[in-house]
Design an enzyme around this catalytic site. Sequence first.
Site, mmCIF file in Angstrom:
data_model
loop_
_atom_site.group_PDB
_atom_site.id
_atom_site.type_symbol
_atom_site.label_atom_id
_atom_site.label_comp_id
_atom_site.label_asym_id
_atom_site.label_seq_id
_atom_site.Cartn_x
_atom_site.Cartn_y
_atom_site.Cartn_z
ATOM 1 N N SER A 105 -7.861 3.295 9.025
ATOM 2 C CA SER A 105 -8.519 3.223 7.463
ATOM 3 C C SER A 105 -7.758 2.509 6.506
ATOM 4 C CB SER A 105 -8.490 4.736 7.083
ATOM 5 O OG SER A 105 -8.926 4.662 5.391
ATOM 6 N N HIS A 123 0.769 -1.214 -0.037
ATOM 7 C CA HIS A 123 0.103 -0.034 -0.016
ATOM 8 C C HIS A 123 0.764 1.143 -0.093
ATOM 9 C CE1 HIS A 123 -3.428 2.661 0.794
ATOM 10 N NE2 HIS A 123 -2.567 3.396 1.639
ATOM 11 N N ASP A 167 -15.346 2.267 7.330
ATOM 12 C CA ASP A 167 -14.193 3.183 7.102
ATOM 13 C C ASP A 167 -14.757 4.226 5.986
ATOM 14 O OD1 ASP A 167 -11.345 3.922 6.631
ATOM 15 O OD2 ASP A 167 -11.702 3.054 4.632
ATOM 16 N N ARG A 206 -14.351 12.548 7.429
ATOM 17 C CA ARG A 206 -13.343 13.181 7.984
ATOM 18 C C ARG A 206 -12.600 14.164 6.631
ATOM 19 N NH1 ARG A 206 -9.549 8.615 7.136
ATOM 20 N NH2 ARG A 206 -7.802 9.952 7.466
ATOM 21 N N LYS A 250 -8.888 -2.082 5.696
ATOM 22 C CA LYS A 250 -9.281 -2.657 4.336
ATOM 23 C C LYS A 250 -8.265 -3.710 4.042
ATOM 24 C CE LYS A 250 -9.184 1.550 2.210
ATOM 25 N NZ LYS A 250 -9.428 2.581 3.122
#
Length: 422
Positions: free
Chosen positions: A185, A84, A163, A170, A189
């Site tokens: 967050s 990620h 999320d 947010r 996932k």
Amino acid sequence: MALSAVELIVKKRDKHELSKQEIDWLIENYTSGQITDEQMSSMAMAILLNGMSRDEVRFLTQAMIASGETMNFSSLGKPTADKHSTGGVGDKITLPLAPLVASYGVAVPQLSGRGLGHTGGTLDKFEAIPGWQANLTNQDIFDQLKTVGAVVCAAGDGLAPADKKLYALRDVTGTVEAIPLIASSIMSKKIAEGTKALVLDVKVGSGAFMKDLEQAEKLANTLVEIGRDSSVATSAFLTDMSTPLGKKIGNALEVEESLEVLAGAGPADVVELTIEIAREMLKLAGVDADPQENLNNGKAMDKWNEMVSAQGGDPLAKMAVAKHSETVIAESEGYLNIDALGVGMASWRLGAGREKQGASVQDAAGVVLNKTQGDWVGKGEVICELFTDTEQKLEGAKMDIAKAVEIGGQIKRKPIILKEMR
């Protein structure tokens, strides 16, 4: 024990720690609509201002995972690893990385997103390939991992729905920067996705979400802790995003540059980061291999062709070409300093990015750098080329590039990898 949203907000406002039971109740009732957006906005601001303990972040991540479905790839018969990135300008690493790692027998389930603002989205890049489809069912994902070994697709609505709801909140309440909320967050996932190994690329610099090295390091630490607490083998790299990654910024342009890397060429910084992240993913998955080999021998490119074809794309199709282009010329000579944010804004303005969720992007729009950070530039030489399907966008993009470029004394480029965290 009866719980109250107001009492929990006050508790966090006054810098006290929330229990697992309280966090579970909070997320469950927010997801179901029993807790209002106004109340959750107050909680998000209290978390931004006062932070959360390691236990609180772990409980929050677990609660967000529990809000939806989870995926399990244990029956694949092969190890899984994912990566990620927190996002940046020219960050195309997923494209060559997924097939490279898969070429060594490791399954790579990459659930990705679309871009917003100056940072590009992985799905936008893949969707520049004619025919390629982002939306797959859970069974499609499993089948492709079984047969091909890598999949890049959109995350389904069933994965961590808490999320999705909290992220949107947010974005409009000034709480995007809260590290516990960023970390939970990302990790909710990734853990719900079912991977057993994860490498995090936390970008630092003007073109990144995290501008400050200390804050980026804090985020990376939190991410690694969540991974370990959830039995996911996790590492993080802090990488430089003060200047663009590679030479091509824009959706189809970044596909082209990724293909250069898979063909054994491409810009040195893109190649270096792809190989280092691949090496770490393989290591965490228990595979001892040098990923440079499968870039050199064509196996990674073969896997790319399989991966693209499996999702309806034509790996041999020509990429879109922009209708309009313009060059930017150096007005003096010297060494080039080129700021990532300015180039990202130029690419966005040209049509490679979107102003709001759901807007379309131009596949062919973007910026190609003829010179990069630290290069010598002679007066009259081309610094970069701008591409768009909308001619009137060129003028604004030229202004962005003018702000992004400085020509002066010699500049030492930062290393691409600033720090490794395991």
